[in-house]
Design a protein around this motif. Structure first.
Motif, PDB file in Angstrom:
ATOM      1  N   GLY A 553      14.549  -7.154 -20.075  1.00  0.00           N
ATOM      2  CA  GLY A 553      13.285  -6.810 -19.412  1.00  0.00           C
ATOM      3  C   GLY A 553      12.915  -7.816 -18.343  1.00  0.00           C
ATOM      4  O   GLY A 553      11.739  -7.931 -17.975  1.00  0.00           O
ATOM      5  N   GLU A 554      13.913  -8.544 -17.847  1.00  0.00           N
ATOM      6  CA  GLU A 554      13.634  -9.576 -16.840  1.00  0.00           C
ATOM      7  C   GLU A 554      14.018  -9.093 -15.443  1.00  0.00           C
ATOM      8  O   GLU A 554      14.358  -9.878 -14.565  1.00  0.00           O
ATOM      9  N   MET A 555      13.932  -7.783 -15.254  1.00  0.00           N
ATOM     10  CA  MET A 555      14.209  -7.191 -13.956  1.00  0.00           C
ATOM     11  C   MET A 555      12.943  -6.485 -13.504  1.00  0.00           C
ATOM     12  O   MET A 555      12.310  -5.773 -14.274  1.00  0.00           O
ATOM     13  N   LEU A 556      12.565  -6.697 -12.251  1.00  0.00           N
ATOM     14  CA  LEU A 556      11.316  -6.118 -11.773  1.00  0.00           C
ATOM     15  C   LEU A 556      11.475  -5.681 -10.325  1.00  0.00           C
ATOM     16  O   LEU A 556      11.922  -6.460  -9.480  1.00  0.00           O
ATOM     17  N   ASP A 557      11.114  -4.436 -10.030  1.00  0.00           N
ATOM     18  CA  ASP A 557      11.045  -3.968  -8.650  1.00  0.00           C
ATOM     19  C   ASP A 557       9.712  -4.440  -8.085  1.00  0.00           C
ATOM     20  O   ASP A 557       8.641  -3.967  -8.472  1.00  0.00           O
ATOM     21  N   LEU A 558       9.785  -5.405  -7.175  1.00  0.00           N
ATOM     22  CA  LEU A 558       8.559  -6.024  -6.660  1.00  0.00           C
ATOM     23  C   LEU A 558       7.852  -5.160  -5.616  1.00  0.00           C
ATOM     24  O   LEU A 558       6.696  -5.418  -5.284  1.00  0.00           O
ATOM     25  N   LYS A 559       8.538  -4.154  -5.102  1.00  0.00           N
ATOM     26  CA  LYS A 559       7.998  -3.372  -3.984  1.00  0.00           C
ATOM     27  C   LYS A 559       6.637  -2.733  -4.274  1.00  0.00           C
ATOM     28  O   LYS A 559       5.721  -2.809  -3.442  1.00  0.00           O
ATOM     29  N   PRO A 560       6.433  -2.098  -5.442  1.00  0.00           N
ATOM     30  CA  PRO A 560       5.132  -1.464  -5.684  1.00  0.00           C
ATOM     31  C   PRO A 560       3.953  -2.439  -5.701  1.00  0.00           C
ATOM     32  O   PRO A 560       2.807  -2.023  -5.580  1.00  0.00           O
ATOM     33  N   TYR A 561       4.247  -3.729  -5.870  1.00  0.00           N
ATOM     34  CA  TYR A 561       3.170  -4.721  -5.963  1.00  0.00           C
ATOM     35  C   TYR A 561       2.903  -5.422  -4.623  1.00  0.00           C
ATOM     36  O   TYR A 561       1.987  -6.225  -4.505  1.00  0.00           O
ATOM     37  N   GLU A 562       3.717  -5.081  -3.612  1.00  0.00           N
ATOM     38  CA  GLU A 562       3.676  -5.814  -2.343  1.00  0.00           C
ATOM     39  C   GLU A 562       2.315  -5.722  -1.663  1.00  0.00           C
ATOM     40  O   GLU A 562       1.734  -6.737  -1.268  1.00  0.00           O
ATOM     41  N   ALA A 563       1.812  -4.501  -1.500  1.00  0.00           N
ATOM     42  CA  ALA A 563       0.546  -4.327  -0.787  1.00  0.00           C
ATOM     43  C   ALA A 563      -0.605  -5.010  -1.525  1.00  0.00           C
ATOM     44  O   ALA A 563      -1.485  -5.622  -0.906  1.00  0.00           O
ATOM     45  N   ASP A 564      -0.601  -4.912  -2.872  1.00  0.00           N
ATOM     46  CA  ASP A 564      -1.673  -5.540  -3.656  1.00  0.00           C
ATOM     47  C   ASP A 564      -1.636  -7.060  -3.543  1.00  0.00           C
ATOM     48  O   ASP A 564      -2.675  -7.712  -3.421  1.00  0.00           O
ATOM     49  N   MET A 565      -0.445  -7.648  -3.587  1.00  0.00           N
ATOM     50  CA  MET A 565      -0.343  -9.103  -3.489  1.00  0.00           C
ATOM     51  C   MET A 565      -0.682  -9.577  -2.072  1.00  0.00           C
ATOM     52  O   MET A 565      -1.291 -10.638  -1.894  1.00  0.00           O
ATOM     53  N   ARG A 566      -0.302  -8.804  -1.074  1.00  0.00           N
ATOM     54  CA  ARG A 566      -0.674  -9.147   0.305  1.00  0.00           C
ATOM     55  C   ARG A 566      -2.192  -9.121   0.447  1.00  0.00           C
ATOM     56  O   ARG A 566      -2.789  -9.987   1.097  1.00  0.00           O
ATOM     57  N   HIS A 567      -2.846  -8.120  -0.166  1.00  0.00           N
ATOM     58  CA  HIS A 567      -4.306  -8.036  -0.138  1.00  0.00           C
ATOM     59  C   HIS A 567      -4.926  -9.265  -0.796  1.00  0.00           C
ATOM     60  O   HIS A 567      -5.906  -9.831  -0.294  1.00  0.00           O
ATOM     61  N   LEU A 568      -4.336  -9.682  -1.914  1.00  0.00           N
ATOM     62  CA  LEU A 568      -4.853 -10.867  -2.621  1.00  0.00           C
ATOM     63  C   LEU A 568      -4.796 -12.099  -1.718  1.00  0.00           C
ATOM     64  O   LEU A 568      -5.773 -12.846  -1.591  1.00  0.00           O
ATOM     65  N   ILE A 569      -3.647 -12.317  -1.090  1.00  0.00           N
ATOM     66  CA  ILE A 569      -3.469 -13.488  -0.219  1.00  0.00           C
ATOM     67  C   ILE A 569      -4.442 -13.438   0.960  1.00  0.00           C
ATOM     68  O   ILE A 569      -5.094 -14.429   1.311  1.00  0.00           O
TER      69      ILE A 569
END
Length: 661
Positions: A553-569
């Motif tokens: 379970g140490e594999m993660l597709d980061l793409k779906p979280y990109e926009a949210d993390m960019r918004h956070l920054i």
């Protein structure tokens, strides 16, 4: 005699007329040796076109090869005597061949009689960049009797020196930066560092946002997300900070000489294509709209965003880049034989070089930082980590002569690069050995390959030892149990984490070691059977890593979280006004570093520290603290909360700026 002629390297500093030297040397060779022919090789299309223009302007007819086949056809007949080509056209026969096939192809070429006619002299532009790997070996095999002469605007540093000496030999002649400034061929440079303080707007909101957006992820996956977004580069790419940089540049264009009179213009170097597009978008809201351009290696293709859907009213980084370029090129009518992107770039470059009032600023990443001459360019704004060749070539975009009102080229640094600038200027003005001396190029090559082979063998052995305890028959299931444990025991996954970490690191080490010698396996002493064995091991271990990642379970597709993390920054990191932190205003870099001596300059600025034990102790303490924070940042798991990670990075950035100052 031609057979005993030797090549070498001509190091003539950026902007000093390297292309003119090529013309004069080629002319002299062709006039003095009736059978001689000169081939000029570059590694970029823009340099190829530029050299063709220089030769034509000097009255020399130069054949520019259209393809690899055209190049070899021309070389097989007595005329033309003067040709130019991209280095990659030598590689047309090498495409699609694996290492075994390529080495066989080289051997076949070397046993055949040379097809090229005449006494060949090959001029290789930017030789520190182009002469490595299979293209070099192919050129030498195709033209075994040729004399290779390397041209570079930069001294040979680190690995460049070793590989270039293998090909060319030592220096034929050097004309260093300090000499060119003294002869008034180029301008000296003035350096200014500016720092932009940042702070967290709300730690509580950052943590709440992060937890809400990562529900359903396990601890490892959350750490993967933190590792991707909790970095210095992401913090420095916050919208607030970039807005401050844009406002700073707009202010300079209102008050600085040449910029305010519209006689000069500037280049902004961004860290990535995304940052370049973001800067360009921000500049459209300023007086620069219609008078700035973004020039990168990107050209929009529909396939770039077909898999980038991330949700309504959100935009991934790739989508943002694609949309920026699509809108930008919407009204561009492509010229014959050119794409809309190429047409736009040509327009922007021409306007920048000839009409600074109508093209005030170019935003770039890597393009135009070498081989692009624009006399009006007076300021270079650097918001990208750079060093050695890249840094020196970039800052020299501003050193071209352009009338009496241009006294210096100005460098504005937002990334605390002064130590690297200092090193570059010192190296580029120093006395270097003009010859290869007694060093045998073959010995140099063998030493490099010997080290590369040892690293590869060590990486293979380390992974073999790691996997040795896996139970027979050592299939997928046995490997999963060894690296992940028994799924029925809750604590087993954590208990087996050290093995997984070693596997992940071991595979990375193997991939890097392989990349270093993959093009030269035969020269490194590997047989055809070794090639097959190593490729099999590489494939096996990469697949094993993916199997273990999925199973744990140490594999993660980061793409779906990109926009949210960019918004956070962008939302929760705030930036202050830029402030100047370099104490060298108005002093040329040559005077500062070479003539005055940087040690004396620093001593003069920090003289009050002498004898003050508390001040010295605090300085040491700050350096130690900076080191500790840096080490902790290498392990994002150290921070349980996202806000603590970002706050740690911001503190590190501030401490670095204070230490720098």
């Amino acid at each position: 005699m031609y057979s005993s002629a030797r090549g070498g390297v001509l190091w003539h500093t950026q902007g000093s007329g390297k292309s003119i030297v090529m013309v004069l040397l080629a002319r002299w060779i062709l006039e003095s040796r009736p059978q001689a022919r000169v081939v000029i090789v570059t590694d970029r299309d823009e340099l190829d076109k530029q050299i063709q223009r220089v030769f034509i302007d000097a009255g020399e007819k130069l054949h520019r090869s259209r393809s690899g086949r055209d190049l070899m056809t021309q070389l097989a007949q007595p005329a033309p005597r003067l040709l130019c080509s991209l280095v990659h056209k030598f590689g047309v026969e090498a495409r699609g061949r694996d290492n075994k096939e390529f080495e066989a192809f080289l051997e076949e070429l070397q046993t055949q009689s040379p097809t090229a006619v005449g006494e060949l002299f090959v001029f290789v532009d930017e030789c520190h960049r182009t002469q490595s790997g299979r293209l070099h070996w192919l050129m030498k095999a195709l033209l075994p009797q040729a004399v290779f002469i390397g041209f570079t605007g930069t001294p040979l540093l680190k690995a460049d020196k070793q590989s270039s000496l293998e090909v060319f030999g030592g220096y034929i002649h050097t004309y260093k930066f300090g000499e060119a400034v003294e002869d008034e061929v180029v301008l000296d440079l003035v350096y200014e560092a500016r720092d932009i303080d940042q702070r967290l707007g709300s730690s509580a909101k950052i943590d709440a946002w992060f937890e809400a957006k990562t529900r359903g992820l396990n601890a490892w996956q959350k750490q993967e997300l933190k590792a991707k977004w909790g970095t210095m580069q992401q913090v420095l790419s916050s919208r607030s900070r970039m807005e401050r940089v844009v406002a700073d540049i707009v202010f300079d264009f209102s008050v600085k000489p040449r910029l305010s009179t519209e006689r000069g213009n500037a280049i902004l170097v961004a860290s990535s294509i995304f940052d370049a597009c973001k800067y360009f978008a921000l500049l459209q809201k300023t007086p620069f709209k219609g008078r700035c351009a973004v020039v990168t290696s990107y050209s929009p293709q529909a396939k770039d965003v077909t898999t980038e859907e991330v949700g309504a009213n959100t935009e991934s980084d790739k989508q943002f880049i694609f949309n920026t370029y699509t809108e930008l090129l919407n009204s561009v009518q492509a010229k014959p034989g050119m794409s809309p992107t190429e047409t736009y770039e040509e327009w922007a470059k021409a306007l920048f070089a000839t009409e600074p009032a109508n093209m005030k600023l170019l935003v770039v990443v890597d393009k135009l930082l070498t081989g692009f001459d624009a006399p009006p360019c007076t300021y270079l704004y650097i918001d990208k980590s750079m060093q050695d060749h890249g840094l020196f070539q970039a800052i020299c975009r501003t050193n071209r002569l352009d009338g009496d009102d241009k006294d210096f080229g100005y460098i504005v640094d937002y990334k605390d690069l002064f130590k690297k600038v200092e090193k570059a200027i010192a190296v580029y003005t120093s006395e270097l050995d003009h010859s290869a001396g007694d060093t045998d190029p073959e010995v140099l090559m063998q030493n490099r390959l010997e080290i590369g082979r040892k690293r590869l063998d060590d990486a293979v052995e380390a992974l073999a030892l790691l996997c040795e305890p896996v139970a027979e028959p050592r299939g997928e299931l046995e490997h999963i149990r060894y690296f992940c444990g028994n799924t029925e025991i809750a604590s087993d996954l954590t208990a087996h984490e050290p093995q997984r970490v070693m596997l992940y690191k071991g595979v990375v080490a193997l991939l890097r070691a392989w990349a270093n010698v993959a093009d030269e396996l035969g020269a490194a002493g590997y047989s055809a059977a070794d090639d097959v064995r190593l490729r099999g091991l590489l494939d096996r271990y990469v697949k094993l890593r993916e199997i273990v990642r999925k199973a744990s379970g140490e594999m993660l597709d980061l793409k779906p979280y990109e926009a949210d993390m960019r918004h956070l920054i962008d939302t929760y990191i705030e930036a202050e006004e830029p402030r100047e932190i370099s104490p060298f205003e108005g002093v040329g870099l040559l005077e500062l570093i070479v003539k005055t001596g940087i040690a004396d300059a620093i001593s003069a600025k920090l003289g009050e520290f002498k004898g003050n034990r508390d001040a010295i102790a605090e300085t040491i303490e700050n350096n130690v603290r900076s080191r500790i924070v840096k080490e902790h940042l290498n392990d994002p798991a150290f921070y349980e909360r996202m806000s603590a990670l970002l706050d740690g990075i911001i503190k590190l950035r501030k401490e670095k700026a204070e230490e720098y100052e």
